[in-house]
Scaffold this active site. Structure first.
Site, PDB file in Angstrom:
ATOM      1  N   SER A 157       0.869  -1.178   0.000  1.00  0.00           N
ATOM      2  CA  SER A 157       0.000   0.000   0.000  1.00  0.00           C
ATOM      3  C   SER A 157       0.904   1.226   0.000  1.00  0.00           C
ATOM      4  O   SER A 157       2.075   1.142   0.393  1.00  0.00           O
ATOM      5  CB  SER A 157      -0.859  -0.006   1.268  1.00  0.00           C
ATOM      6  OG  SER A 157      -1.432   1.261   1.501  1.00  0.00           O
ATOM      7  N   TYR A 170      -2.327  -0.758  10.224  1.00  0.00           N
ATOM      8  CA  TYR A 170      -2.384  -1.087   8.790  1.00  0.00           C
ATOM      9  C   TYR A 170      -1.100  -0.644   8.098  1.00  0.00           C
ATOM     10  O   TYR A 170      -0.478  -1.412   7.359  1.00  0.00           O
ATOM     11  CB  TYR A 170      -3.609  -0.415   8.158  1.00  0.00           C
ATOM     12  CG  TYR A 170      -3.771  -0.693   6.677  1.00  0.00           C
ATOM     13  CD1 TYR A 170      -4.358  -1.875   6.234  1.00  0.00           C
ATOM     14  CD2 TYR A 170      -3.331   0.227   5.723  1.00  0.00           C
ATOM     15  CE1 TYR A 170      -4.507  -2.134   4.877  1.00  0.00           C
ATOM     16  CE2 TYR A 170      -3.476  -0.017   4.365  1.00  0.00           C
ATOM     17  CZ  TYR A 170      -4.073  -1.203   3.943  1.00  0.00           C
ATOM     18  OH  TYR A 170      -4.212  -1.450   2.599  1.00  0.00           O
TER      19      TYR A 170
HETATM   20  P1  NDP Z   1     -11.633  -6.056   0.779  1.00  0.00           P
HETATM   21  O1  NDP Z   1     -11.921  -5.711   2.194  1.00  0.00           O
HETATM   22  O2  NDP Z   1     -12.637  -5.748  -0.260  1.00  0.00           O
HETATM   23  O3  NDP Z   1     -11.276  -7.616   0.664  1.00  0.00           O
HETATM   24  C1  NDP Z   1     -10.370  -8.191   1.557  1.00  0.00           C
HETATM   25  C2  NDP Z   1     -10.438  -9.687   1.438  1.00  0.00           C
HETATM   26  O4  NDP Z   1      -9.624 -10.244   2.475  1.00  0.00           O
HETATM   27  C3  NDP Z   1     -11.845 -10.230   1.629  1.00  0.00           C
HETATM   28  O5  NDP Z   1     -12.086 -11.273   0.707  1.00  0.00           O
HETATM   29  C4  NDP Z   1     -11.805 -10.737   3.053  1.00  0.00           C
HETATM   30  O6  NDP Z   1     -12.692 -11.801   3.308  1.00  0.00           O
HETATM   31  C5  NDP Z   1     -10.381 -11.208   3.165  1.00  0.00           C
HETATM   32  N1  NDP Z   1     -10.015 -11.312   4.561  1.00  0.00           N
HETATM   33  C6  NDP Z   1     -10.084 -10.350   5.512  1.00  0.00           C
HETATM   34  N2  NDP Z   1      -9.771 -10.834   6.705  1.00  0.00           N
HETATM   35  C7  NDP Z   1      -9.489 -12.149   6.527  1.00  0.00           C
HETATM   36  C8  NDP Z   1      -9.141 -13.196   7.404  1.00  0.00           C
HETATM   37  N3  NDP Z   1      -9.045 -13.007   8.734  1.00  0.00           N
HETATM   38  N4  NDP Z   1      -8.938 -14.422   6.897  1.00  0.00           N
HETATM   39  C9  NDP Z   1      -9.063 -14.648   5.566  1.00  0.00           C
HETATM   40  N5  NDP Z   1      -9.433 -13.696   4.688  1.00  0.00           N
HETATM   41  C10 NDP Z   1      -9.648 -12.458   5.170  1.00  0.00           C
HETATM   42  O7  NDP Z   1     -10.237  -5.364   0.468  1.00  0.00           O
HETATM   43  P2  NDP Z   1      -9.538  -4.956  -0.910  1.00  0.00           P
HETATM   44  O8  NDP Z   1      -9.970  -5.862  -1.993  1.00  0.00           O
HETATM   45  O9  NDP Z   1      -9.676  -3.506  -1.056  1.00  0.00           O
HETATM   46  O10 NDP Z   1      -8.017  -5.218  -0.512  1.00  0.00           O
HETATM   47  C11 NDP Z   1      -7.240  -6.289  -1.031  1.00  0.00           C
HETATM   48  C12 NDP Z   1      -5.797  -6.006  -0.661  1.00  0.00           C
HETATM   49  O11 NDP Z   1      -5.382  -4.798  -1.298  1.00  0.00           O
HETATM   50  C13 NDP Z   1      -5.554  -5.804   0.833  1.00  0.00           C
HETATM   51  O12 NDP Z   1      -4.313  -6.391   1.189  1.00  0.00           O
HETATM   52  C14 NDP Z   1      -5.474  -4.298   0.976  1.00  0.00           C
HETATM   53  O13 NDP Z   1      -4.717  -3.917   2.095  1.00  0.00           O
HETATM   54  C15 NDP Z   1      -4.815  -3.911  -0.333  1.00  0.00           C
HETATM   55  N6  NDP Z   1      -5.014  -2.526  -0.746  1.00  0.00           N
HETATM   56  C16 NDP Z   1      -6.266  -2.088  -1.124  1.00  0.00           C
HETATM   57  C17 NDP Z   1      -6.424  -0.778  -1.566  1.00  0.00           C
HETATM   58  C18 NDP Z   1      -7.775  -0.240  -1.978  1.00  0.00           C
HETATM   59  O14 NDP Z   1      -7.866   0.970  -2.284  1.00  0.00           O
HETATM   60  N7  NDP Z   1      -8.816  -1.043  -2.039  1.00  0.00           N
HETATM   61  C19 NDP Z   1      -5.292   0.155  -1.630  1.00  0.00           C
HETATM   62  C20 NDP Z   1      -4.026  -0.408  -1.204  1.00  0.00           C
HETATM   63  C21 NDP Z   1      -3.923  -1.710  -0.793  1.00  0.00           C
HETATM   64  P3  NDP Z   1     -14.273 -11.503   3.576  1.00  0.00           P
HETATM   65  O15 NDP Z   1     -14.806 -11.067   2.248  1.00  0.00           O
HETATM   66  O16 NDP Z   1     -14.787 -12.794   4.001  1.00  0.00           O
HETATM   67  O17 NDP Z   1     -14.330 -10.421   4.590  1.00  0.00           O
END
Ligand code: NDP
Length: 253
Positions: A157, A170
């Protein structure tokens, strides 16, 4: 090969016959990455904590005619060593190797000054965003080693490179992710290891961090897929220890 997301044109069968495990594959960027990998021929291993979401992605891939995925439910906040090992053992039995590992799952926690950040929440964010990736990687390395062209991608990020007030655990977890990537990249001679920074992307996590933002101003997960395909496929051979931006800032001349 020099890579820019705007000009990258992946071959339709870029990931044919590759086995790629994606964490957090049930929602947001991970769900789109799973569908996009399948569209390019990969058999994806969908992992996440919510079975119904993983099944919906599975159904979408099958409906599009993609290779039949595999589902492995795991909650990184609660999983123990045996849970990780069970996934590795199942993949060893089913495929015998793993071509790609996309560490995408992550949690924001919440925005708060360090002074008031609650210790349990801090530990949870660090565990899900860092420790779980370390444990999963360690369990899967033998399977990656057995592949012809293995690639590991961690998700970073902007706040994993430059700290920002209120981003607390984070931000620190993403700095740690960059460190884990660099260390592993320096250690492995049989796999390339890189980070991807999605940049601001229209997902539930982004909405939680910026509730007042107009989501239509943001890139969608589909928009940022070129960098994922590049790092997960053969075109990134020779690239390791790098942190790539899906939405690089334009340099004004
Ligand atoms: P979302 O919150 O939309 O999705 C996150 C995913 O991670 C979900 O499928 C969630 O599962 C899963 N997850 C969360 N906690 C757990 C856990 N304890 N065990 C297993 N799975 C878990 O996030 P994004 O798609 O936005 O983010 C994806 C990645 O990109 C992350 O690493 C985030 O930090 C990074 N990122 C995102 C940005 C953005 O602008 N969106 C910018 C920079 C980085 P469930 O659906 O069941 O909750």
């Amino acid at each position: 090969m020099s890579f820019t997301p705007d000009s990258y044109s992946p071959a339709p069968d870029l990931l044919k016959d590759r086995i790629i495990l994606i964490t957090g594959a049930g929602d947001g960027i991970g769900a789109e990455a799973a569908r996009e990998c399948a569209r390019h021929g990969a058999t994806v291993v969908l992992t996440g904590r919510t079975q119904a979401k993983l099944e919906a992605v599975y159904d979408a891939i099958v409906a599009e005619g993609g290779p039949e995925p595999t589902i492995a439910v795991i909650d990184f906040a609660k999983a123990q060593g045996d849970d990780y090992r069970a996934i590795a053992n199942a993949l060893a039995e089913q495929f015998g190797h793993l071509d790609g590992l996309l560490h995408n799952a992550g949690i924001l926690g919440y925005l708060s000054p360090i002074e008031h950040f609650e210790v349990p929440k801090w530990l949870e964010v660090m565990h899900v965003n860092v420790n779980a990736q370390f444990i999963l990687t360690q369990e899967l390395l033998p399977l990656l080693k057995a592949a012809d062209d293995p690639t590991i991608v961690f998700t970073s990020s902007g706040v994993g490179r430059k700290g920002r007030a209120l981003w607390g655990a984070y931000a620190v977890s993403k700095f740690a992710t960059e460190g884990l990537m660099e260390t592993l990249a320096d250690e492995l001679d049989y796999a390339r290891v890189n980070c991807i920074n999605p940049g601001a992307t229209r997902t539930a996590m982004r909405r939680a961090a910026y509730p007042a933002e107009d989501p239509t101003t943001l890139k969608t997960p589909a928009d940022i897929m070129p960098t994922y395909l590049y790092l997960l496929g053969p075109d990134s051979r020779g690239t390791s220890g790098q942190s790539l931006d899906c939405q690089p800032k334009r340099v004004r001349k």
